[in-house]
Design a protein around this motif. Structure first.
Motif, PDB file in Angstrom:
ATOM      1  N   PHE A 169      -3.145   1.204  -4.106  1.00  0.00           N
ATOM      2  CA  PHE A 169      -1.974   0.793  -4.892  1.00  0.00           C
ATOM      3  C   PHE A 169      -1.746   1.688  -6.121  1.00  0.00           C
ATOM      4  O   PHE A 169      -0.671   1.720  -6.677  1.00  0.00           O
ATOM      5  CB  PHE A 169      -2.118  -0.655  -5.405  1.00  0.00           C
ATOM      6  N   CYS A 183       2.601   3.791  -2.846  1.00  0.00           N
ATOM      7  CA  CYS A 183       1.452   3.072  -2.279  1.00  0.00           C
ATOM      8  C   CYS A 183       0.948   3.820  -1.052  1.00  0.00           C
ATOM      9  O   CYS A 183       1.744   4.316  -0.251  1.00  0.00           O
ATOM     10  CB  CYS A 183       1.921   1.667  -1.905  1.00  0.00           C
ATOM     11  N   ARG A 234       0.560  -8.503  -5.158  1.00  0.00           N
ATOM     12  CA  ARG A 234       0.503  -7.043  -5.269  1.00  0.00           C
ATOM     13  C   ARG A 234       1.058  -6.371  -4.006  1.00  0.00           C
ATOM     14  O   ARG A 234       1.820  -5.408  -4.071  1.00  0.00           O
ATOM     15  CB  ARG A 234      -0.945  -6.615  -5.526  1.00  0.00           C
ATOM     16  N   GLU A 252       4.191  -3.760  -3.561  1.00  0.00           N
ATOM     17  CA  GLU A 252       3.914  -2.388  -3.110  1.00  0.00           C
ATOM     18  C   GLU A 252       4.581  -2.041  -1.769  1.00  0.00           C
ATOM     19  O   GLU A 252       4.910  -0.891  -1.514  1.00  0.00           O
ATOM     20  CB  GLU A 252       2.402  -2.171  -2.965  1.00  0.00           C
TER      21      GLU A 252
END
Length: 316
Positions: free
Chosen positions: A24, A29, A64, A68
């Motif tokens: 990340f 990404c 997250r 991403e």
């Protein structure tokens, strides 16, 4: 049988969490790295990775991932991160209360699950969304379709292999009387038998029906019912007889013609790959003359394709 392949020598959940964090970081990404890890971990391992990630970085891994990843790969990976019951609960909730109401998707998930699976996802449904599954069905579905779904999610069914021959013959007769033999259809009888009997029993009823009346029960359902009600009955019946064949058909339909129904493709591959995807793949090949992997490969691209193929396992 599952198709998910897990490496013979596994890194620890902690190491996986560190690798994900690294993927990340920086500009953009490293989606390939994310897929390479998560596409080869089972439900328990994914859960441990999520715990480690939160402990180490004070951040929710799913949030997250959502920030991403993009598009179909994001939808597929996020659905994959749930345990099966939470996955079913979120899928059905979205189908019944999202921007686009998708009664077919809700019906497919509900009517293809066992009694135990439904009880589990009903509890989670209430815990997460603060509303009973029955209330959402009541609000969104209508007519016989609504009656069928409500009865199906509320009735406990036997899940063993034994069947009572006498009862099987009686049910076959009752369904014939309720459908083909009369003008109009007695939907109540169809709902009662389809929602109260075990899978093994329904499969035996289907066999007895064909033997006695020379017509398949599936054809009778198609002739006597329509719309979402018909779809629900057929889903229950086909999953009683051969769930692998049923899901092969659903996948084929999602990829047939112009464009691909990605939400169906994601839902079925993600939910079946840890259960019975080997059977789905075998049925697909038998019926359509090519492997499911090849079909998915030609209908998808990029990281999305890589992720789905990782869940499908080797191409055979």
């Amino acid at each position: 049988m599952a198709t998910l392949t897990v490496p013979p020598v596994l890194t620890s959940p902690r190491d996986d969490a560190i690798q994900l964090y690294r993927a990340f970081k920086g500009l953009g990404c490293d989606t390939a790295a994310v897929i390479n890890i998560l596409g080869h971990r089972n439900a328990m391992q994914r859960n441990l990775i999520q715990q480690e990630y939160r402990a180490m970085y004070s951040e929710d891994l799913n949030k997250r991932l959502a920030s991403e990843l993009r598009g179909n790969v994001e939808r597929a990976v996020l659905l994959w991160m749930h345990d099966p019951a939470t996955r079913d609960a979120t899928t059905v909730r979205k189908a019944l209360s999202g921007d686009i109401i998708d009664l077919k998707a809700a019906t497919e998930v509900i009517c293809s699950r066992t009694s135990t699976q439904i009880q589990q996802f009903k509890q989670i449904y209430y815990a997460i969304f603060g509303v009973l599954l029955e209330n959402d069905i009541e609000f969104r579905a209508s007519g016989d379709h609504k009656k069928l779904l409500l009865a199906y999610v509320q009735t406990p069914r036997y899940e063993g292999p034994e069947v009572d021959r006498f009862m099987v013959e009686n049910d076959a007769k009752a369904l014939f009387k309720a459908g083909e033999r009369r003008l109009g259809t007695d939907e109540k009888t169809f709902i009662k038998i389809f929602t109260e009997r075990s899978r093994a029993h329904l499969a035996a009823v289907s066999h007895a029906y064909h033997n006695t009346y020379g017509n398949s029960l599936k054809k009778a359902v198609k002739k006597e019912t329509s719309g979402n009600f018909e779809y629900g009955l057929l889903t229950i019946l086909q999953c009683a007889e051969n769930p692998g064949k049923y899901f092969a058909k659903v996948l084929h339909k999602a990829m047939k013609g112009l464009g691909t129904n990605d939400s169906t493709l994601i839902r079925v591959i993600v939910t079946r790959s840890e259960i019975d995807m080997q059977y789905v793949k075998a049925e697909y090949r038998k019926k359509y003359g090519k492997t499911l992997n090849d079909a998915v490969h030609s209908e998808t691209s990029g990281h999305y394709r890589t992720f789905l193929l990782s869940l499908l396992g080797p191409n055979h």
